[in-house]
Enzyme design. Sequence first.
Site, PDB file in Angstrom:
ATOM      1  N   LYS A  11     -31.055   4.195  23.711  1.00  0.00           N
ATOM      2  CA  LYS A  11     -29.913   3.597  24.422  1.00  0.00           C
ATOM      3  C   LYS A  11     -28.604   4.117  23.809  1.00  0.00           C
ATOM      4  CE  LYS A  11     -32.894  -0.139  25.760  1.00  0.00           C
ATOM      5  NZ  LYS A  11     -33.091  -1.526  26.123  1.00  0.00           N
ATOM      6  N   GLU A  98     -31.069  -1.275  32.968  1.00  0.00           N
ATOM      7  CA  GLU A  98     -29.664  -1.356  32.538  1.00  0.00           C
ATOM      8  C   GLU A  98     -28.781  -0.447  33.394  1.00  0.00           C
ATOM      9  OE1 GLU A  98     -30.412  -0.560  28.375  1.00  0.00           O
ATOM     10  OE2 GLU A  98     -31.493  -2.469  28.271  1.00  0.00           O
ATOM     11  N   SER A 214     -39.772  -5.151  24.589  1.00  0.00           N
ATOM     12  CA  SER A 214     -40.122  -5.760  23.298  1.00  0.00           C
ATOM     13  C   SER A 214     -41.492  -5.315  22.789  1.00  0.00           C
ATOM     14  CB  SER A 214     -40.050  -7.291  23.379  1.00  0.00           C
ATOM     15  OG  SER A 214     -38.730  -7.693  23.681  1.00  0.00           O
TER      16      SER A 214
END
Length: 251
Positions: A11, A98, A214
């Site tokens: 990211k 995102e 996760s």
Amino acid sequence: MRKNIVAGNWKMNKTLPEGLALAKEIDNAVKGENLNCEIVIGTPFIHLASVADALSSGKIAVAAQNCADKISGAYTGEVSAAQVKSTGAEYVILGHSERREYYHETSEILNAKVALTLENQLIPIYCCGEPKQVREANTQNAYVKRQLDETVFNLSEVDFAKLVIAYEPIWAIGTGLTATTEQAQEMLAYIRSLIVEKFGKQIAENTSILYGGSCNAKNAPELFAQPDIDGGLIGGASLKCDDFVQIVKAF
Ligand code: PGA
């Protein structure tokens, strides 16, 4: 045979020196290891060329996290698929939730990005996944099916066969709330059944489908042991060499 893949998604983290140091650390840690998966590191654009140059283990490919939906020209601030390719990167993560949410990437935009990625001989890691309220309403299958129907399910068989799919339930991303192994396996099996319907059994059997959200060193062994989970797209846990390499070794 489909490939097992562990793909890191950094990211918007790491300066150039920090990213280069992390990539070299991972590269050294896997050098000479007998691994059961391909490793991909998804870095910010600024790292791509330096990281691709610095890797020497032959076990790690580099991915961009996005590319432009246009070929080239006056699009200030954008990076084209051809530019990504010229750095030595081999993959492009596309359709991450995102990007869909914060940068309003629609199916139409994603179709253009997938096409340009393929035209430039890059492999799209195409992300899909539902938000929390959809999971709570138990309509996640229809939601994910629509995401695929509107985009990559319109590709030709030849093009679709080049793709990697990543299922990332939005409620599990960066929240520490992993989907249970059963939830992840169930959705990946469902996605594979959709691929069978659309492109036939052989392509479905050969498509790598990853779970993301996760995923960490602790839960990776159980997730990767599932018949339809061919690896992971790893966010937070890809930022530390030890954690990431442990996930790689979960196969
Ligand atoms: P996470 O992110 O592993 O930090 O949940 C996964 C992703 O968004 O790719």
